[in-house]
Design a protein around this motif. Structure first.
Motif, short mmCIF file in Angstrom:
data_model
loop_
_atom_site.label_atom_id
_atom_site.label_comp_id
_atom_site.label_asym_id
_atom_site.label_seq_id
_atom_site.Cartn_x
_atom_site.Cartn_y
_atom_site.Cartn_z
N LEU A 152 1.02 -1.12 0.32
CA LEU A 152 -0.25 0.01 -0.38
C LEU A 152 1.16 0.70 0.12
O LEU A 152 0.18 2.22 0.10
CB LEU A 152 -0.87 -0.04 0.97
CG LEU A 152 -2.41 -1.14 1.15
CD1 LEU A 152 -2.58 -0.74 2.51
CD2 LEU A 152 -2.91 -0.98 0.24
N ALA A 153 2.51 1.37 -0.03
CA ALA A 153 3.27 2.28 0.20
C ALA A 153 2.39 3.21 -1.29
O ALA A 153 2.83 5.00 -1.23
CB ALA A 153 4.36 2.08 0.07
N TRP A 154 2.22 2.95 -2.10
CA TRP A 154 2.62 3.24 -3.23
C TRP A 154 1.46 4.34 -3.29
O TRP A 154 0.87 5.75 -3.98
CB TRP A 154 2.72 2.72 -5.16
CG TRP A 154 1.61 1.84 -4.86
CD1 TRP A 154 1.59 0.46 -4.58
CD2 TRP A 154 0.56 2.33 -5.87
NE1 TRP A 154 0.58 0.39 -4.77
CE2 TRP A 154 0.28 0.73 -5.96
CE3 TRP A 154 0.06 3.20 -6.60
CZ2 TRP A 154 -1.48 0.91 -6.21
CZ3 TRP A 154 -1.18 3.10 -7.25
CH2 TRP A 154 -1.82 1.84 -6.92
N ALA A 155 -0.08 3.69 -3.15
CA ALA A 155 -1.05 4.12 -2.72
C ALA A 155 -1.24 5.40 -2.33
O ALA A 155 -1.60 6.16 -1.93
CB ALA A 155 -1.99 2.83 -2.25
N ARG A 156 -0.62 4.96 -0.82
CA ARG A 156 -0.10 6.49 -0.05
C ARG A 156 -0.16 7.32 -0.44
O ARG A 156 -0.18 8.58 -0.22
CB ARG A 156 0.08 5.72 1.08
CG ARG A 156 -0.40 4.19 2.47
CD ARG A 156 0.64 4.37 3.65
NE ARG A 156 -0.12 2.82 4.10
CZ ARG A 156 0.44 1.56 4.37
NH1 ARG A 156 1.19 1.61 4.48
NH2 ARG A 156 -1.23 1.10 5.62
N GLY A 157 1.04 7.12 -1.47
CA GLY A 157 2.40 8.36 -1.31
C GLY A 157 1.02 8.79 -2.50
O GLY A 157 1.49 10.57 -2.48
N TRP A 158 0.36 8.46 -3.17
CA TRP A 158 -0.53 9.24 -4.46
C TRP A 158 -1.64 9.85 -3.56
O TRP A 158 -2.19 10.88 -4.32
CB TRP A 158 -1.40 7.43 -5.42
CG TRP A 158 -1.72 8.36 -6.63
CD1 TRP A 158 -3.11 8.09 -6.49
CD2 TRP A 158 -2.13 9.25 -7.53
NE1 TRP A 158 -4.11 8.23 -7.41
CE2 TRP A 158 -3.47 9.93 -7.92
CE3 TRP A 158 -1.33 10.21 -7.85
CZ2 TRP A 158 -3.39 10.42 -9.12
CZ3 TRP A 158 -0.78 11.21 -8.35
CH2 TRP A 158 -2.03 11.56 -9.78
N VAL A 159 -2.31 9.33 -2.63
CA VAL A 159 -3.34 10.11 -2.30
C VAL A 159 -2.71 11.07 -1.67
O VAL A 159 -3.43 12.20 -1.39
CB VAL A 159 -4.26 9.32 -0.90
CG1 VAL A 159 -3.71 8.93 0.50
CG2 VAL A 159 -5.36 9.45 -1.17
N VAL A 160 -1.13 11.44 -0.83
CA VAL A 160 -0.90 12.54 -0.18
C VAL A 160 -0.67 13.63 -2.03
O VAL A 160 -1.27 14.91 -0.97
CB VAL A 160 0.32 12.13 0.30
CG1 VAL A 160 0.96 13.15 0.31
CG2 VAL A 160 0.47 11.24 1.57
N VAL A 161 -0.13 12.87 -3.01
CA VAL A 161 -0.13 14.09 -4.06
C VAL A 161 -1.71 14.23 -4.20
O VAL A 161 -1.76 16.07 -4.56
CB VAL A 161 0.62 13.16 -4.65
CG1 VAL A 161 0.70 14.25 -6.52
CG2 VAL A 161 2.21 12.78 -4.63
N ALA A 162 -2.08 13.48 -4.17
CA ALA A 162 -3.76 13.95 -5.22
C ALA A 162 -4.47 14.58 -4.17
O ALA A 162 -4.69 15.71 -4.50
CB ALA A 162 -4.43 13.14 -5.09
N ALA A 163 -3.96 15.02 -2.42
CA ALA A 163 -4.69 16.02 -2.23
C ALA A 163 -3.99 16.89 -2.39
O ALA A 163 -4.71 18.36 -2.37
CB ALA A 163 -4.67 14.81 -0.27
N SER A 170 -3.33 17.50 4.42
CA SER A 170 -2.61 15.94 4.27
C SER A 170 -3.72 15.08 4.39
O SER A 170 -4.36 15.64 5.51
CB SER A 170 -1.46 16.29 4.84
OG SER A 170 -0.50 17.29 4.99
N PRO A 171 -3.90 14.36 4.59
CA PRO A 171 -4.75 12.93 4.26
C PRO A 171 -4.53 12.36 6.23
O PRO A 171 -3.23 12.66 6.64
CB PRO A 171 -4.33 12.36 3.44
CG PRO A 171 -3.97 12.77 2.63
CD PRO A 171 -2.78 14.14 2.49
N VAL A 172 -5.20 12.07 5.81
CA VAL A 172 -5.48 11.34 8.00
C VAL A 172 -5.59 10.04 7.48
O VAL A 172 -5.91 8.95 6.36
CB VAL A 172 -7.00 11.30 8.47
CG1 VAL A 172 -6.81 10.39 9.85
CG2 VAL A 172 -6.89 13.03 8.56
N GLN A 173 -4.25 9.47 8.22
CA GLN A 173 -3.95 7.89 7.84
C GLN A 173 -5.17 7.10 7.67
O GLN A 173 -5.83 7.24 9.29
CB GLN A 173 -2.82 8.00 9.12
CG GLN A 173 -2.51 6.46 9.12
CD GLN A 173 -1.66 5.15 7.59
OE1 GLN A 173 -2.68 5.45 6.32
NE2 GLN A 173 -1.17 4.99 7.31
N SER A 174 -5.52 6.03 7.59
CA SER A 174 -6.10 5.10 8.18
C SER A 174 -6.15 4.21 9.44
O SER A 174 -5.46 4.32 9.71
CB SER A 174 -6.45 4.02 6.87
OG SER A 174 -7.75 2.97 6.84
#
Length: 277
Positions: A152-163, A170-174
Motif C-alpha cells: 500500500l506504500a505507493w497508494a499512500r503516496g499517491w493519495v498524499v499527492v492528490a490531496a 494532508s490526508p488522515v492515516q487509516s
C-alpha cells in the motif's frame, strides 16, 4: 487547528457515543456504515440526527451514497449542524458532486478501491465542499490483492499527492486494526507522519495517546518553528522573501509553511475540516 486523532464510534451504540465524546480525541466520527449491522442502520442514523440537532461538532461516516442506506443518511443529515460527512467507497466524481450539492456539508472522501485510486485527482476537485481525501486501507488492500503492508506504500503516496495538488489538507492515516499492539501502532503512525499524513483515525480510546504522541511536536520543535516565524516576520518587515535566522538556517516560504503546521499541531483544540478512514 489541525486534528491529530479521529475516533470512530458505532452510531447504534448510544452509550459508546456518549463515552467517545469525552474520550479525549480531537475529532469523533459517528459511524453509520461498517460497524453498524443492517437491522440497526435506522437507530444509528437517528443518533447522528440527534447529535446534529444538539450542535455536536462530530463527523458522520455515512453508508455508501450509491445505495439506499447512504441516500437516506445524506437526506437525513443534509444541511444539519455536524462538522461534515465521510463518504465511503468514493470512486465516482459525479456522485460526489451530487452528494455535495444535496448535503451542503464538508465531505471527506474515503478511497477504498482501485477505481477510486485511479480517479483520486478528479475526486479531490469534484465539488467545492470536498475537504479531504483518505484511504480505507482494508478494503483497498483486498481490491488490489496486496498481501503485505508495503503493497500500500505507493497508494499512500499517491493519495498524499492528490490531496495536496488539489489544495486539500494532508490526508488522515487509516485505522490500525490491532488495538492491543500499541508498539505497532506507534511505528505505523510514525511512518505515516514521515510520509505526508497528518493525524490518524482510531477505533479505540486506548489508541488516542499514541497517535497524539506522534503528531504532537516536541517543545524543541515548537521553539524552532516559532523562531522560523519570527525570522520570517523580520524579513518581511525588511521587504525580503528569504533570510538566514539566528542559527544560520535558511528561512524561505516553504520553511515557513512547515513551521506553521508544527504550531497548528501544537494547538489542536479547534479541529479544521480536513483529511479520514
Amino acid at each position: 487547528m489541525t486534528p491529530r486523532s479521529w475516533l470512530y464510534v458505532p452510531g447504534h451504540r448510544t452509550e459508546r457515543v456518549a463515552k467517545a465524546l469525552t474520550a479525549g480525541a480531537d475529532v469523533v466520527v459517528v459511524d453509520l456504515e461498517d460497524a453498524v449491522p443492517a437491522e440497526q442502520k435506522t437507530t444509528a442514523r437517528e443518533t447522528a440526527v440527534r447529535l446534529a440537532a444538539e450542535g455536536s461538532p462530530v463527523w458522520i461516516r455515512v453508508n455508501d451514497p450509491a445505495g439506499p442506506w447512504g441516500e437516506a443518511d445524506v437526506d437525513a443529515l443534509a444541511g444539519l449542524g455536524v462538522a461534515g460527512l465521510r463518504l465511503p467507497r468514493s470512486a465516482d466524481p459525479a456522485l460526489v458532486r451530487e452528494v455535495g450539492t444535496r448535503a451542503d456539508l464538508p465531505l471527506q472522501l474515503l478511497i477504498e478501491s482501485a477505481a477510486g485510486l485511479a480517479r483520486a485527482t478528479e475526486l479531490a476537485t469534484a465539488h467545492p465542499l470536498v475537504a479531504g481525501l483518505g484511504l480505507g486501507e482494508a478494503d483497498l488492500a483486498a481490491d488490489l490483492r496486496v498481501t503485505g503492508d508495503e503493497g500500500l506504500a505507493w497508494a499512500r503516496g499517491w493519495v498524499v499527492v492528490a490531496a495536496r495538488a488539489a489544495g486539500l489538507p494532508s490526508p488522515v492515516q487509516s485505522v490500525y486494526t490491532d488495538v492491543a499492539d500499541l508498539d505497532g501502532l506507534r511505528a505505523s503512525t510514525r511512518r505515516a507522519r514521515d510520509t505526508g499524513f497528518v493525524g490518524r483515525s482510531v477505533i479505540h480510546p486506548r489508541q488516542i495517546p499514541v497517535v497524539h504522541e506522534i503528531f504532537t511536536p516536541s517543545a524543541a520543535e515548537v521553539a524552532a518553528a516559532q523562531a522560523v516565524l519570527d525570522a520570517a516576520a523580520r524579513a518581511q518587515e525588511r521587504g525580503e522573501a528569504a533570510v538566514l535566522d539566528g542559527n544560520g538556517r535558511f528561512v524561505d516560504p516553504a520553511v515557513v509553511r512547515r513551521a506553521r503546521l508544527v504550531l497548528d499541531l501544537h494547538h489542536p483544540s479547534e479541529p479544521s475540516p480536513g483529511g479520514t478512514s
